[in-house]
Design a protein around this motif. Structure first.
Motif, PDB file in Angstrom:
ATOM      1  N   GLN A  91       4.407   6.021  11.670  1.00  0.00           N
ATOM      2  CA  GLN A  91       3.066   5.630  12.086  1.00  0.00           C
ATOM      3  C   GLN A  91       2.068   6.782  11.938  1.00  0.00           C
ATOM      4  O   GLN A  91       0.890   6.553  11.650  1.00  0.00           O
ATOM      5  CB  GLN A  91       3.102   5.100  13.521  1.00  0.00           C
ATOM      6  N   ASP A 123       1.521  -5.704   7.038  1.00  0.00           N
ATOM      7  CA  ASP A 123       1.600  -4.490   7.862  1.00  0.00           C
ATOM      8  C   ASP A 123       3.027  -4.156   8.279  1.00  0.00           C
ATOM      9  O   ASP A 123       3.252  -3.527   9.324  1.00  0.00           O
ATOM     10  CB  ASP A 123       0.701  -4.603   9.106  1.00  0.00           C
ATOM     11  N   GLU A 179      -6.614   2.437  12.835  1.00  0.00           N
ATOM     12  CA  GLU A 179      -6.653   1.002  13.107  1.00  0.00           C
ATOM     13  C   GLU A 179      -5.472   0.285  12.468  1.00  0.00           C
ATOM     14  O   GLU A 179      -4.882  -0.626  13.063  1.00  0.00           O
ATOM     15  CB  GLU A 179      -7.969   0.404  12.602  1.00  0.00           C
ATOM     16  N   ILE A 180      -5.115   0.690  11.258  1.00  0.00           N
ATOM     17  CA  ILE A 180      -3.964   0.085  10.585  1.00  0.00           C
ATOM     18  C   ILE A 180      -2.671   0.592  11.213  1.00  0.00           C
ATOM     19  O   ILE A 180      -1.704  -0.176  11.377  1.00  0.00           O
ATOM     20  CB  ILE A 180      -4.004   0.384   9.076  1.00  0.00           C
ATOM     21  N   GLU A 208       1.447  -6.180   2.795  1.00  0.00           N
ATOM     22  CA  GLU A 208       0.220  -6.897   3.155  1.00  0.00           C
ATOM     23  C   GLU A 208       0.286  -7.525   4.536  1.00  0.00           C
ATOM     24  O   GLU A 208      -0.735  -7.924   5.099  1.00  0.00           O
ATOM     25  CB  GLU A 208      -0.078  -7.970   2.106  1.00  0.00           C
ATOM     26  N   ARG A 211       0.843  -1.195   0.000  1.00  0.00           N
ATOM     27  CA  ARG A 211       0.000   0.000   0.000  1.00  0.00           C
ATOM     28  C   ARG A 211       0.880   1.247   0.000  1.00  0.00           C
ATOM     29  O   ARG A 211       1.784   1.377   0.824  1.00  0.00           O
ATOM     30  CB  ARG A 211      -0.914  -0.007   1.231  1.00  0.00           C
ATOM     31  N   LEU A 242      -3.965   5.704   5.913  1.00  0.00           N
ATOM     32  CA  LEU A 242      -4.713   4.449   5.965  1.00  0.00           C
ATOM     33  C   LEU A 242      -5.615   4.324   7.182  1.00  0.00           C
ATOM     34  O   LEU A 242      -6.428   3.399   7.245  1.00  0.00           O
ATOM     35  CB  LEU A 242      -3.741   3.259   5.929  1.00  0.00           C
ATOM     36  N   ASP A 278      -1.396  -1.317  14.129  1.00  0.00           N
ATOM     37  CA  ASP A 278      -0.990  -2.693  13.840  1.00  0.00           C
ATOM     38  C   ASP A 278       0.299  -2.783  13.037  1.00  0.00           C
ATOM     39  O   ASP A 278       0.670  -3.868  12.572  1.00  0.00           O
ATOM     40  CB  ASP A 278      -2.100  -3.422  13.075  1.00  0.00           C
ATOM     41  N   VAL A 279       0.999  -1.654  12.849  1.00  0.00           N
ATOM     42  CA  VAL A 279       2.262  -1.704  12.111  1.00  0.00           C
ATOM     43  C   VAL A 279       3.210  -2.690  12.789  1.00  0.00           C
ATOM     44  O   VAL A 279       3.422  -2.646  14.000  1.00  0.00           O
ATOM     45  CB  VAL A 279       2.916  -0.306  12.042  1.00  0.00           C
ATOM     46  N   VAL A 305       1.106   6.565   8.355  1.00  0.00           N
ATOM     47  CA  VAL A 305       0.153   5.480   8.143  1.00  0.00           C
ATOM     48  C   VAL A 305      -1.227   5.888   8.624  1.00  0.00           C
ATOM     49  O   VAL A 305      -2.240   5.630   7.961  1.00  0.00           O
ATOM     50  CB  VAL A 305       0.610   4.196   8.867  1.00  0.00           C
TER      51      VAL A 305
END
Length: 316
Positions: A102, A68, A112-113, A66, A43, A109, A116-117, A105
């Motif tokens: 982060q 993370d 929530e994403i 994919e 992404r 994105l 989870d990195v 991100v």
């Protein structure tokens, strides 16, 4: 130079399609960035990201894969450009600026994403028309997660990608495996401070499994690795990913249920679903990637799964 050739078959005759690998222009970088998910399963986050006055550089492309995991992509624009050293410099910068990544991100994105990195296996991908033998030798001596991808463009509108080098084992050691810092704006998971097995959860589960289940898991792992020299193994917190350019199978183990669970990059509609063995999880949340779930309880299940595993590999 690459020894890969592309031919077109016309009336039982073959004609070679001439490929080009000119120095990477900005337009090619933009093409990759606009199609990162289709090409590499990544992404897109940022282009020409400024690393600040202290480091004084610009990262060509930043992304999140994919699994993370953070990804730096560097394009080699000249044969004599030392893109590997440059990428390693940026990889160290990334590990020192996790909060900044982060935040990026979260903006692109969502929170929530961002929370989870996964910092266990950050990646450096170098893309070029060609690599020297010194490039390919150098990456084999460096214990970092570095991939070399060669490209060719054809006048028929085709783009070919060739994975020249990828580490067999994707789990990081050293600085990359340290848990990420927390920020007030992004609720980063604090499991790493509570669970001593968070960085090797698969190993922990394997230690609790009975010998038959461990043998089954090892048989699956060896089979997947043996599908080709280009198979990479990427160990993450909750699963192990087997990949080429993209993941084709993700594996988990559940000692109490006595089952090895696999997620394959296959269209469930192309498979005859068998209750207790296979399941369509396209709309069901799960760790790992892939829409077809297989549950293996014994070696007979493993034998039945092998044609599907090969299909997933060949299609990735």
């Amino acid at each position: 130079m690459s020894d890969v050739k592309l031919f077109k078959i016309e009336h039982d005759q073959v004609r070679e399609l001439p490929g080009e690998a000119l120095q990477v222009e900005r337009s090619l970088q933009l093409l990759f960035e606009a199609n990162l998910e289709s090409l590499l399963g990544i992404r897109f986050l940022a282009s020409e990201h400024n690393t600040g006055s202290v480091h004084g550089g610009r990262i060509d492309t930043l992304g999140l894969d994919e699994d993370d995991c953070p990804v730096i992509i560097e394009f080699k624009r000249a044969v004599n450009e030392n893109v590997i050293n440059q990428g390693l410099f940026y990889l160290d910068w990334l590990l020192d600026h996790r909060k900044e990544f982060q935040w990026l991100v979260m903006e692109k994105l969502g929170p929530e994403i961002a929370k989870d990195v996964d910092w266990s296996a950050p990646r450096l991908i170098c893309i070029a028309g060609d690599f020297t033998r010194y490039d390919q030798h150098a990456v084999k001596q460096i214990a970092r997660n570095i991939e070399l991808i060669r490209y060719r463009r054809f006048d028929t509108g085709l783009l070919m990608l060739e994975l020249v080098h990828a580490p067999k084992q994707g789990r990081s050691s050293g600085p990359a495996s340290v848990a990420p810092p927390t920020t007030p704006a992004v609720a980063i998971a604090n499991e790493a401070t509570e669970d001593p097995y968070i960085s090797s959860r698969i190993d922990y589960k394997l230690a609790r499994a009975d010998p038959d289940l461990r043998d089954l898991f090892e048989a699956v792992r060896q089979y997947l690795i043996g599908l080709g020299d280009d198979v990479q193994v990427k160990e993450l917190k909750f699963y192990i990913a087997f990949k080429r350019l993209k993941n084709f199978t993700c594996a988990e183990i559940y000692p109490q249920a006595r089952v090895v669970t696999l997620y394959l990059r296959l269209d469930p509609a192309s498979v005859e679903i068998e209750e207790g063995f296979s399941r369509d999880v396209a709309k069901i949340g799960h760790f790992g990637t892939g829409n077809l779930e297989l549950s293996l309880k014994n070696m007979d299940d493993f034998a039945k799964a092998q044609p599907l595993l090969r299909r997933a590999y060949e299609g990735s």
